[in-house]
Scaffold this motif. Structure first.
Motif, PDB file in Angstrom:
ATOM      1  N   GLY A   9       0.900  -1.137   0.157  1.00 52.45           N
ATOM      2  CA  GLY A   9      -0.074   0.023   0.001  1.00 52.45           C
ATOM      3  C   GLY A   9       0.971   1.260  -0.063  1.00 52.45           C
ATOM      4  O   GLY A   9       0.650   2.209  -0.791  1.00 52.45           O
ATOM      5  N   ARG A  10       2.108   1.234   0.782  1.00 49.42           N
ATOM      6  CA  ARG A  10       2.710   2.501   0.899  1.00 49.42           C
ATOM      7  C   ARG A  10       3.395   2.658  -0.438  1.00 49.42           C
ATOM      8  O   ARG A  10       3.664   3.718  -0.767  1.00 49.42           O
ATOM      9  CB  ARG A  10       3.846   2.127   1.854  1.00 49.42           C
ATOM     10  N   ARG A  11       3.881   1.560  -1.024  1.00 45.06           N
ATOM     11  CA  ARG A  11       4.759   1.802  -2.222  1.00 45.06           C
ATOM     12  C   ARG A  11       3.725   2.162  -3.274  1.00 45.06           C
ATOM     13  O   ARG A  11       4.219   3.054  -4.173  1.00 45.06           O
ATOM     14  CB  ARG A  11       5.411   0.352  -2.824  1.00 45.06           C
ATOM     15  N   VAL A  12       2.554   1.621  -3.320  1.00 40.75           N
ATOM     16  CA  VAL A  12       1.662   2.345  -4.395  1.00 40.75           C
ATOM     17  C   VAL A  12       1.315   3.755  -4.235  1.00 40.75           C
ATOM     18  O   VAL A  12       1.232   4.511  -5.100  1.00 40.75           O
ATOM     19  CB  VAL A  12       0.177   1.353  -4.218  1.00 40.75           C
ATOM     20  N   GLN A  13       1.294   4.247  -2.969  1.00 36.62           N
ATOM     21  CA  GLN A  13       1.014   5.689  -2.798  1.00 36.62           C
ATOM     22  C   GLN A  13       2.138   6.429  -3.186  1.00 36.62           C
ATOM     23  O   GLN A  13       1.875   7.492  -3.558  1.00 36.62           O
ATOM     24  CB  GLN A  13       0.357   5.886  -1.194  1.00 36.62           C
ATOM     25  N   ARG A  14       3.312   5.951  -2.930  1.00 34.91           N
ATOM     26  CA  ARG A  14       4.611   6.542  -3.183  1.00 34.91           C
ATOM     27  C   ARG A  14       4.356   6.707  -4.676  1.00 34.91           C
ATOM     28  O   ARG A  14       4.903   7.816  -5.020  1.00 34.91           O
ATOM     29  CB  ARG A  14       5.790   5.794  -2.598  1.00 34.91           C
TER      30      ARG A  14
END
Ligand code: ATP
Length: 708
Positions: A93-98
């Motif tokens: 989730g964090r990577r996608v948002q980044r």
């Protein structure tokens, strides 16, 4: 959050030009193919299988694909992302948002896109079952049993069925649960499961069937589901075509990470939701399949393409970005000896003159000393401890090292050891909450009631019988027959449970209710545990975690499915900004990477573990496990071989010292890939030259050749 519900929603087309997506430039050709597959105007793409070698960026490719789909107009609320662990889901989730953040300046709605359907199969299963409870005859307040609760319930049923009194010894609760779980997860007939994995229990087939039938009835009567049920009920729900279509239609895209470690049920769920494979992406590496012991089958990944017509597109990632070339060469050599695998030609451009080391030490005390010395030396050279990991096959192998680290005041965290939920005091508090949530949950009730002074199993059993027999909400706890000496305490306890359950008129309080439960429990702790002060911080920690959940039900579900690690009895969890060494079982190291990795006890009996050498398949899985451990290393890899080590709590053998040789997974012909050293190093005058040390190995070979 649903992107389209956001005030700055995307323009009607909702699409971003593929060419404008900044991340594409950082991908190699194969990764890019996987990320862009099905893009363009042709609607949702057909099935895609990404076969990815270790460190080839499969996790990162999956994150890029999700971001790419969203930027291309897919609704994030209709993307289902299934990962192996909750930690992996959060990271994804964090990577996608980044990634999406890179487009936020020109496409503001992307900055708020959130994946709200991402988690483990079990977690997502629990959520769907609750949403569809009414349609499938489940009580929406069902509670979830972890493995230990399930074993306890099975034991109760086993006893009620009279199996514990058999003259010949009936399998114990842990074995019964393992058999049950294997049958459910592999979907194989009981006889087959017994024959293949539990041949010594085959004579009990009929009794086991009866036991399992009664176990299922008990679970249904109490409205509890165990871990396996979360998949089983989901799969059964998907066997109803109408429901399968409805649930399948909730999601436009379904993406699955670590597909090599899924089982038959999980594959069945996916295929029922997406029968034509449209929108389905799975990624995995057959060489890293390490969960067969839980019913996972590498066939899922091997058979995936042919499950569809036309077959799934396969993209293979072979460029390793993680490890130096010598580390990769050694790992490749280990896995090349595997009996069956998808051949991959993994390569790395990261040159280095340092081969991985095989380090011989005298015993586990020296092993611990070596690991600590090396870790500190690397830290002196600027490599933070957090970039260094020590991996082991069994959690107990790190005991000596943990003592050494504690003695030297070196902070560490351990993954895969005692879990938070396995700590007795944490289970006590959760039992209180679970019983308040679901008065029919006998396992929770049995534990909760016996927390009181003067109440034993007999009284507890009577109280629970009464509660279960009473119509919902009419259990009249305060009036239950308890011994006179316990009456005063009981009244306070009954008031607490009624308050927690919202039976005293007001709504069930949260998180204030949790505080009430903790305060009551803390007063009992000194009587229940000699080391109550050591355990107290866990309860406070639990209260902090609880306060972050919107309600008791969500809290109980999440915590049962994804517990954090325990702290008491171990050195305290270091502060987030502190540096600490990573200790982890090989299984928990899955998907991770560190600059330096040391593997403990690379000797036969430990890897392969002597509890997993019953058949060829088990040994193959152990080989893959060593491969997973080796491929976690970026720059430094030490495999350590104590000549003598201590093993504890061996079934039937007790604690003892064991002598063992190098793991069979590193036979002599692989030695060229390693530098061999003995530690501590002999004094300089006795060390010889590298050539003379190599000669010693040759001499050993000659000795053996004498007997060929
Ligand atoms: N195209 C790329 N260019 C540079 N580095 C990359 C690229 N793709 C991946 N990497 C790096 O390679 C490393 C491994 O990536 P990732 O963790 O996604 O691998 P993985 O395939 O999931 O590994 P494993 O299956 O072994 O757990 C990471 O450090 C990642 O940043």
């Amino acid at each position: 959050m649903n992107a389209s519900a956001h005030p700055s929603a995307p323009p009607s087309s909702g699409r971003t030009d593929s060419a404008a997506m900044p991340w594409l430039a950082s991908l190699n050709a194969a990764q890019r193919e996987a990320v862009e597959f099905g893009g363009g105007e042709g609607g949702v793409a057909g099935p895609l299988l990404v076969i990815a070698g270790a460190g080839s960026g499969k996790t990162s490719t999956l994150a890029h694909r999700v971001a790419h789909l969203i930027a291309g107009g897919a609704d994030p609320a209709r993307i289902l992302l299934l990962t192996f662990s909750r930690r992996a889901a959060d990271e994804m989730g964090r990577r996608v948002q980044r990634l999406l953040g890179q487009l936020a300046a020109t496409h503001p709605w992307l900055a708020h896109a959130e994946l709200n359907w991402s988690g483990t199969f079990h977690g997502i299963g629990a959520r769907l079952l609750r949403e569809y409870a009414g349609r499938i005859g489940l009580d929406v307040a069902f509670t979830i049993h972890d493995r230990e609760d399930s074993a306890d319930l099975l034991n109760l049923v086993r006893h009620e069925q009279g199996f514990s009194e058999k003259s010949r010894r009936f399998p114990l609760k842990g074995t019964c649960l393992a058999i049950y779980s294997a049958a459910v997860n592999t979907r194989a007939p009981l006889a087959e499961v017994l024959q293949a994995s539990f041949p010594w229990c085959a004579e009990w087939e009929d009794e086991l069937k009866r036991l399992f039938r009664a176990y299922v009835q008990a679970k249904q009567a109490q409205q509890v589901l165990d871990y396996d049920d979360l998949l089983l009920y989901w799969a059964q729900m998907m066997a109803e075509p109408e429901l399968a279509q409805e649930v399948g239609a909730l999601f436009e895209h379904v993406l699955v990470d670590e597909y090599q470690d899924t089982n038959h049920l999980q594959a069945a769920i996916l295929l029922a939701m997406k029968p034509d494979g449209r929108g389905l992406t799975v990624v995995g590496d057959d060489a890293q399949a390490i969960y067969a012991f839980r019913g996972a089958t590498v066939r899922n990944i091997l058979d995936f393409p042919a499950a569809f017509e036309p077959p799934a597109r396969i993209v293979t990632l072979e460029q390793n970005y993680r490890s130096t070339q010598p580390i990769l060469a050694a790992a490749n050599a280990v896995i090349a000896l595997a009996a069956e695998r998808y051949a991959k030609d993994l390569r790395s451009d990261r040159g280095s003159s340092q081969r991985p080391r095989l380090v011989s030490v005298k015993d586990d005390a020296e092993q611990a000393a070596y690991v600590v010395e090396q870790a500190l030396a690397r830290r002196e050279d600027g490599l933070r401890l957090r970039q260094q990991a020590v991996l082991f096959r069994a959690s107990s192998y790190s005991a000596r090292l943990e003592m050494e680290l504690t003695r030297r005041n070196i902070p560490f965290v351990k993954f895969g050891g005692l879990r938070f939920l396995e700590a007795a005091h944490v289970k006590d508090v959760l039992a209180l909450l679970r019983w308040a949530e679901n008065p029919r949950d006998r396992i929770a009730g049995f534990r909760a009631v016996q927390l009181l002074a003067g109440i034993g199993p007999k009284t507890a059993g009577r109280v629970l019988d009464n509660v279960c027999a009473a119509p919902d909400g009419c259990a009249l706890l305060a009036e239950q027959p308890v011994p006179d000496g316990a009456r005063e305490g009981w009244l306070a306890f009954a008031a607490l449970i009624d308050r927690l359950a919202g039976r005293d008129g007001g709504p069930a309080p949260w998180p204030a209710g949790f505080e009430l439960a903790c305060r009551w429990y803390e007063a009992q702790m000194p009587r229940l545990y000699e080391d109550a002060p050591v355990r107290l911080p866990d309860i406070q920690q639990l209260a902090r975690i609880a306060a972050t959940y919107p309600g008791r039900r969500q809290f109980l579900t999440e915590l049962t499915l994804d517990p954090p690690s325990a702290t008491s009895g171990e050195p305290g969890m270091p502060l987030v900004d502190e540096d600490y060494l990573i200790l982890s079982t090989m299984h928990s190291a899955k998907g991770q990477e560190w600059s330096a990795v040391s593997v403990l006890n690379v000797v036969d009996g430990c890897i392969p573990s002597d509890i997993a050498t019953r058949n060829g398949a088990e040994i193959e899985e152990e080989r893959r496990l060593l491969y997973v451990a080796m491929t976690r290393a970026r720059d430094h890899l030490d495999l350590i071989l104590p000549q003598r080590f201590y093993v504890s709590q061996q079934q039937g053998l007790g604690d003892r010292h064991v002598y063992a040789g190098r793991s069979r997974f590193i036979p002599n012909r692989l030695l060229e890939h390693f530098e061999q050293i003995t530690w501590p190093l002999p004094p300089p005058g006795l060390r010889g030259t590298p050539a003379s040390r190599q000669a010693a190995v040759d001499l050993a070979a000659k000795m053996r050749d004498m007997w060929r």
